[in-house]
Design an enzyme around this catalytic site. Structure first.
Site, PDB file in Angstrom:
ATOM      1  N   TYR A  92     -31.922 -14.083  -3.841  1.00 32.62           N
ATOM      2  CA  TYR A  92     -32.205 -13.686  -3.013  1.00 32.62           C
ATOM      3  C   TYR A  92     -30.564 -13.672  -2.709  1.00 32.62           C
ATOM      4  O   TYR A  92     -29.899 -15.225  -2.925  1.00 32.62           O
ATOM      5  CB  TYR A  92     -32.655 -14.459  -1.957  1.00 32.62           C
ATOM      6  CG  TYR A  92     -34.316 -13.706  -2.435  1.00 32.62           C
ATOM      7  CD1 TYR A  92     -34.960 -14.992  -3.830  1.00 32.62           C
ATOM      8  CD2 TYR A  92     -35.118 -13.741  -1.674  1.00 32.62           C
ATOM      9  CE1 TYR A  92     -35.820 -14.024  -4.057  1.00 32.62           C
ATOM     10  CE2 TYR A  92     -36.053 -12.465  -2.634  1.00 32.62           C
ATOM     11  CZ  TYR A  92     -36.738 -13.097  -3.428  1.00 32.62           C
ATOM     12  OH  TYR A  92     -38.303 -12.803  -3.600  1.00 32.62           O
ATOM     13  N   ASP A 122     -40.972  -9.191   2.498  1.00 31.75           N
ATOM     14  CA  ASP A 122     -41.910  -9.492   4.304  1.00 31.75           C
ATOM     15  C   ASP A 122     -40.697  -8.649   4.971  1.00 31.75           C
ATOM     16  O   ASP A 122     -39.819  -7.994   4.999  1.00 31.75           O
ATOM     17  CB  ASP A 122     -41.436 -11.124   5.223  1.00 31.75           C
ATOM     18  CG  ASP A 122     -41.210 -12.217   4.316  1.00 31.75           C
ATOM     19  OD1 ASP A 122     -42.592 -12.242   3.705  1.00 31.75           O
ATOM     20  OD2 ASP A 122     -40.926 -13.258   4.543  1.00 31.75           O
TER      21      ASP A 122
END
Length: 270
Positions: free
Chosen positions: A120, A56
């Site tokens: 992540y 994103d």
């Protein structure tokens, strides 16, 4: 990845020209990877990057990966991985992007489909009553919370409910284009860090978690603040409802880092 140097493939094109495929690792701060640098490599055909994991806007990457094909003139040999890395970095115009390494890979290799896991990292900072209280070097690198502390034990307990293979529809945005909401989360931990108040590494299999990590993080922070009980996270997951009130909040993009992308037989990037 040192063994990758001996694993190469090329595809004959036209009158003796050779198309070589490379796997490139790169990092960036809150920006999309730019392709202008590849346009200066004088490939016979336009260079196209296929990225392992789209992030994103505002999300960072400590190590993302992409494959690309370069076809030089017939009288020129393929770039060595070292020369390609140096050339890409030389022509990169954005100071917040850096190519880490490049490797020759087979012509059928696909950076997105071949990835077996992605890890992540989400960074949190507590005790920040105002945005200007965040240290300069941490701004846009973490989610700054006003709360003085988080219940780490409760967050860790809640995170365990997310482990395994599940339908993660509850943590997808409504109308997500993802082909399947089923994901495998292999590891999720919450740990205080003396240098950086909290980090949440999360490892998933083969497909991109992206914004789902941000939604899961927001739910875990709600647990840490006492707004949710750990057991409620399981109920949220099982609801498969992306419009539920507890999972409607999304953690800021600038706290999320794509830490690594792994491939079968390639090991970890040095």
């Amino acid at each position: 990845l040192s063994s990758c140097g001996s694993t190469s493939s090329s595809l004959a094109m036209g009158a003796g020209s050779v198309r070589a495929r490379y796997l490139v690792y790169f990092q960036y701060l809150g920006t999309d990877f730019k392709y202008e640098a590849a346009e200066r490599l004088n490939s016979v055909v336009p260079v196209k990057f296929t990225i392992s994991s789209r992030t994103d806007a505002g999300v960072h990457a400590l190590s993302n990966a992409a494959h690309l094909d370069i076809q030089r003139r017939s009288d020129l040999p393929p770039f060595s991985p070292e020369v390609l890395t140096e050339a890409l970095n030389t022509h990169l115009k954005h100071p917040a992007i850096r190519v880490l390494q490049a490797f020759r890979v087979p012509s059928h290799f696909h950076a997105r489909h071949a990835a077996i896991s992605r890890t992540y990292l989400y960074r949190l900072a507590t005790g920040c009553p105002r945005p200007d209280r965040v240290p300069v070097f941490e701004r846009n690198r973490c989610w700054a919370l006003q709360a003085d502390c988080l219940d780490v034990a409760a967050m860790q307990e809640a995170a365990q409910h997310l482990l395994g293979t599940h339908d993660f529809s509850a943590f997808q945005s409504a109308g997500s284009p993802a082909s399947s909401p089923v994901r495998t989360l292999r590891r999720a931990s919450v740990s205080p860090d003396p240098a950086s108040p909290f980090v949440l590494p999360e490892e998933s299999s083969s497909v991109c978690f992206g914004s789902q990590v941000r939604r899961m993080t927001a739910v875990l922070v709600a647990v840490g603040l006492g707004a949710l009980m750990p057991a409620q996270v399981k109920a949220i997951l099982e609801s498969q409802d992306p419009l539920g009130k507890h999972q409607s909040r999304v953690a800021p993009a600038h706290g999320l880092f794509l830490k690594s992308v792994l491939y079968e037989g390639l090991g970890k990037r040095k």
